[in-house]
Scaffold this motif. Structure first.
Motif, short mmCIF file in Angstrom:
data_model
loop_
_atom_site.label_atom_id
_atom_site.label_comp_id
_atom_site.label_asym_id
_atom_site.label_seq_id
_atom_site.Cartn_x
_atom_site.Cartn_y
_atom_site.Cartn_z
N LYS A 40 0.84 -1.20 0.00
CA LYS A 40 0.00 0.00 0.00
C LYS A 40 0.87 1.25 0.00
N VAL A 41 0.60 2.16 -0.96
CA VAL A 41 1.30 3.43 -1.05
C VAL A 41 0.26 4.53 -1.18
N VAL A 42 0.36 5.55 -0.34
CA VAL A 42 -0.55 6.70 -0.41
C VAL A 42 0.13 7.76 -1.26
N PHE A 43 -0.60 8.26 -2.26
CA PHE A 43 -0.03 9.16 -3.27
C PHE A 43 -0.95 10.36 -3.43
N PRO A 44 -0.40 11.54 -3.72
CA PRO A 44 -1.26 12.72 -3.90
C PRO A 44 -2.17 12.56 -5.12
N LYS A 45 -3.44 12.74 -4.93
CA LYS A 45 -4.44 12.56 -5.99
C LYS A 45 -4.22 13.55 -7.13
N ASN A 46 -3.80 14.77 -6.81
CA ASN A 46 -3.67 15.80 -7.83
C ASN A 46 -2.54 15.54 -8.82
N LEU A 47 -1.68 14.56 -8.55
CA LEU A 47 -0.60 14.23 -9.47
C LEU A 47 -1.01 13.16 -10.49
N LEU A 48 -2.21 12.66 -10.37
CA LEU A 48 -2.71 11.65 -11.30
C LEU A 48 -3.78 12.25 -12.21
N ASP A 49 -3.99 11.61 -13.33
CA ASP A 49 -5.05 12.02 -14.26
C ASP A 49 -6.40 11.96 -13.55
N GLU A 50 -7.18 13.01 -13.70
CA GLU A 50 -8.47 13.10 -12.99
C GLU A 50 -9.49 12.09 -13.49
N ASN A 51 -9.25 11.45 -14.64
CA ASN A 51 -10.20 10.48 -15.18
C ASN A 51 -9.98 9.06 -14.66
N LEU A 52 -8.93 8.87 -13.87
CA LEU A 52 -8.66 7.54 -13.33
C LEU A 52 -9.70 7.18 -12.27
N LYS A 53 -9.92 5.89 -12.12
CA LYS A 53 -10.91 5.42 -11.14
C LYS A 53 -10.40 4.18 -10.42
N GLU A 54 -11.08 3.81 -9.37
CA GLU A 54 -10.70 2.61 -8.62
C GLU A 54 -10.66 1.41 -9.55
N GLY A 55 -9.63 0.60 -9.38
CA GLY A 55 -9.47 -0.59 -10.21
C GLY A 55 -8.60 -0.37 -11.44
N ASP A 56 -8.31 0.88 -11.78
CA ASP A 56 -7.43 1.16 -12.92
C ASP A 56 -5.99 0.80 -12.57
N TYR A 57 -5.29 0.26 -13.56
CA TYR A 57 -3.88 -0.10 -13.38
C TYR A 57 -2.98 1.00 -13.93
N LEU A 58 -1.84 1.17 -13.28
CA LEU A 58 -0.86 2.17 -13.67
C LEU A 58 0.49 1.50 -13.85
N SER A 59 1.30 2.06 -14.72
CA SER A 59 2.71 1.66 -14.85
C SER A 59 3.53 2.80 -14.29
N ILE A 60 4.44 2.48 -13.37
CA ILE A 60 5.26 3.48 -12.72
C ILE A 60 6.72 3.22 -13.10
N ASP A 61 7.38 4.26 -13.58
CA ASP A 61 8.77 4.16 -13.97
C ASP A 61 9.58 5.13 -13.10
N ILE A 62 10.37 4.61 -12.19
CA ILE A 62 11.16 5.44 -11.29
C ILE A 62 12.62 5.35 -11.73
N LYS A 63 13.21 6.52 -11.99
CA LYS A 63 14.60 6.56 -12.44
C LYS A 63 15.39 7.56 -11.62
N TYR A 64 16.65 7.29 -11.47
CA TYR A 64 17.59 8.19 -10.81
C TYR A 64 17.85 9.37 -11.74
N ASP A 65 17.72 10.59 -11.22
CA ASP A 65 17.95 11.80 -11.99
C ASP A 65 19.29 12.39 -11.56
N GLU A 66 20.35 12.03 -12.26
CA GLU A 66 21.70 12.45 -11.89
C GLU A 66 21.87 13.96 -12.00
#
Length: 72
Positions: A24-50
């Motif tokens: 479980k991760v709590v994330f700010p709602k305003n950083l996601l697309d407003e059209n997303l809904k419960e049950g939608d899947y997301l792909s998250i790409d985390i990269k080091y920003d040198e």
């Protein structure tokens, strides 16, 4: 790429279940697309920003030098 599913919305937050073990991760709602809904899947790409890291370190070093010079 990390997979996550939207579990639920709570006021200005969204609860994501992340990875195969659905941590479980709590994330700010305003950083996601407003059209997303419960049950939608997301792909998250985390990269080091040198570049951003080096810039932040340089800013901190400059601030420390400035503070040391002010105390002389």
């Amino acid at each position: 790429m990390i997979s996550a599913v939207i579990d639920r919305f709570e006021e200005d937050k969204v609860v994501l279940l992340v990875g195969e073990d659905e941590q479980k991760v709590v994330f700010p709602k305003n950083l996601l697309d407003e059209n997303l809904k419960e049950g939608d899947y997301l792909s998250i790409d985390i990269k080091y920003d040198e570049v951003a890291t080096k810039k932040a370190v340089a800013e901190i070093e400059d601030l420390l030098k400035s503070l040391k010079n002010d105390n002389k």
